[in-house]
Write an enzyme that holds these catalytic residues in place. Structure first.
Site, PDB file in Angstrom:
ATOM      1  N   SER A  47      -9.586  -0.696   7.262  1.00 21.97           N
ATOM      2  CA  SER A  47      -9.047  -0.556   5.902  1.00 21.97           C
ATOM      3  C   SER A  47      -8.394  -1.780   5.303  1.00 21.97           C
ATOM      4  CB  SER A  47      -8.062   0.605   5.852  1.00 21.97           C
ATOM      5  OG  SER A  47      -8.783   1.801   5.734  1.00 21.97           O
ATOM      6  N   LYS A  97       0.846  -1.199   0.000  1.00 19.66           N
ATOM      7  CA  LYS A  97       0.000   0.000   0.000  1.00 19.66           C
ATOM      8  C   LYS A  97       0.882   1.250   0.000  1.00 19.66           C
ATOM      9  CE  LYS A  97      -3.767   1.997   2.786  1.00 19.66           C
ATOM     10  NZ  LYS A  97      -4.656   1.769   3.938  1.00 19.66           N
ATOM     11  N   SER A 126      -9.459   1.791   3.076  1.00 17.75           N
ATOM     12  CA  SER A 126      -8.613   2.556   2.191  1.00 17.75           C
ATOM     13  C   SER A 126      -7.593   1.718   1.427  1.00 17.75           C
ATOM     14  CB  SER A 126      -7.883   3.625   2.996  1.00 17.75           C
ATOM     15  OG  SER A 126      -7.079   3.027   3.991  1.00 17.75           O
TER      16      SER A 126
END
Ligand code: GLN
Length: 493
Positions: free
Chosen positions: A186, A87, A162
């Protein structure tokens, strides 16, 4: 060939590489082929690192060849040659780190996050950095300054957030696994929306050194994979004390072994009544109950429980997380790194840089958080929220006196349409209603797929465990995946 290689589990990739069924170069090539074909429709990545990935694959192939000659494959690092993604909120030395924001400009961190470094030292190959909501603030990956990611199961829908880029990349078989972060859901929520297994570890279990801070008392780093077994493999390597992270805990990380007999005899599974409320999509509720029945058939005892302060989790989280974020994000001022917009004096540089660099959701959080922390309001908002947080934590302590794990939905509904919640922050925040409590209490949670809704969108079940009981969560997830095959369904063939 391409599809065959990219749909393998991590264990199958390991074995194939070791016996020489395919080379690491072929494995990496197969994944980049998928990326080339699908990325225009999915947009999972912000940065790709093709050259370094191929260079590393060559080194891996040399080591594999030597090991085969010497019959010493068992000495090879566990993850040698396995393609993963990270990420873009987590640092990898030499690769851009944007946090889904313009404010970091073209910052290239000189160091790799500890947990990622451990994977790299175990042989994993980082093939790119995945899209994220700006500074991880969101539930759909739509607040990224680089545009949204699209759900591989239905590209008119969000992948969750996210860590939506990480989820989409794993679901579309662009990588074997991806690292995400989870402050309020997330990892688990995008795992649910994309039909994956995702783990949010106990607070302090996995080092956060190199994870850009959002809400420091809530942040954790986790993984998204296609099975519980794959997730456990990575978790074991990532977890454990790190002197660079003062919140990381010195607790042994027991190695996780799986039996092929899905036996859950004696396991006590709690069903909290507060998580089965009005407003849940009926398909979601039906599939969770069906999955709980499956656990029962494998020998688990099902116990009705109550977590009475659950309804306060959302307001408490949306005070604490923005408050901590407003403090953490104060450092992006144009002085040391990233964007610098300046036309006048120092103060003007700060405000222009921040005004230009941050998107609307991040600004909303900074304003909410600054207000909650401001003198005269601190006790009424932040202080009060911390007290209620303690009550939420106590609910879990009480529940774990009578059950081993707690089962519930990950999200009230399946993946929503792109744009559906963008004008309504509260509707977006409500997406996290079942995932936030684990972060507030610091307990681990796993998400894994348990079926589909009428649009054939994946549905995820969440199991929350006692601190440091990730092994139990993997064990149950794996047992469930022995008797079901939802985790083996792929959205794009
Ligand atoms: N959606 C939640 C938020 O916006 C949680 C995000 C996260 O876990 N990073 O704060």
């Amino acid at each position: 060939m391409t599809n065959e290689l990219t749909s393998l589990s991590i264990r199958q990739m390991q074995q194939g590489l070791r016996v020489g069924a395919f080379s690491c170069r072929e494995l990496i090539e197969a994944h980049f082929q998928r990326i080339q074909n699908l990325e225009p429709r999915i947009h999972a990545f912000i940065t790709l690192a093709e050259k370094s990935a191929f260079n590393q694959s060559e080194d891996a192939d040399k080591r594999l060849k030597t090991a085969r000659k010497q019959n010493s494959q068992s000495n090879l690092p566990t993850l040698l040659g396995i393609p993963i993604a990270v990420k873009d909120l987590i640092t990898v030395a030499g690769m851009h780190c944007t946090c889904g924001s313009k404010v970091l400009g073209d910052w290239v961190p000189p160091f790799t996050a500890t947990a990622v470094l451990r994977l790299v030292e175990a042989g994993a190959i980082v093939i790119g950095k995945t899209n994220t909501d700006e500074f991880a603030m969101g539930s759909s990956t739509e607040t990224s300054a680089f545009g949204p990611t699209f759900n591989p199961w239905d590209t008119s829908r969000v992948p969750g957030g996210s860590s939506g880029g990480s989820a989409a990349a794993v679901a579309a078989q662009m990588v074997a696994a991806a690292i995400g972060s989870d402050t309020g859901g997330s990892v688990r929520q995008p795992a649910a929306f994309c039909g994956l297994t995702g783990i949010k570890p106990t607070y302090g279990r996995v080092s956060r050194y190199g994870l850009v801070a959002y809400g420091s008392s809530l942040d954790s780093m986790g993984v998204l994979t296609r099975s519980a077994e794959d997730a456990a493999l990575l978790f074991e390597i990532m977890a454990g004390l790190d002197p660079f992270d003062a919140t990381s805990l010195d607790q042994p990380v027991p190695s996780i072994t799986f039996s092929n007999k899905p036996d859950l005899k004696g396991l006590r599974v709690g069903i909290p009544k507060e998580y089965f409320i009005n407003g849940i999509q009926p398909d979601v509720e039906t599939r969770i109950h069906a999955a709980v029945n499956t656990l029962q058939e494998m020998g688990a005892d099902i116990v009705k429980i109550s977590l009475p302060h659950t309804e306060y989790a959302l307001p408490v989280y949306y005070l604490i997380a923005p408050a901590e974020a407003s403090a953490n994000l104060a450092r992006y001022d144009g002085v040391r790194l990233g964007l610098r917009e300046s036309s006048g004096g120092l103060l003007e540089m700060y405000s222009t840089t921040r005004g230009e660099g941050f998107g609307p959701e991040v600004k909303r959080r900074i304003m909410l958080g600054t207000y909650a922390l401001s003198s005269g309001y601190y006790d009424a908002y932040y202080g009060q929220a911390q007290k209620v947080r303690t009550l939420i934590k106590r609910d879990f302590d009480e529940a774990f006196k009578v059950v081993d794990v707690i089962a519930c939905p990950v999200t009230p509904s399946t993946a929503f349409k792109i744009g559906e919640h963008t004008d309504d922050p509260l509707a977006m925040y409500l997406e996290d209603v079942f995932t936030l409590p684990a972060n507030l209490a610091g307990v681990p949670g796993i998400a894994f797929p348990v079926g589909y809704d009428s649009n054939h969108l994946p549905i995820g079940m969440q199991l929350m465990g006692q601190p440091f009981q990730e092994g139990m969560l993997f064990h149950i997830g794996h047992a469930y995946q022995q008797v079901t095959n939802y985790h083996l369904q792929f959205p794009i063939h």
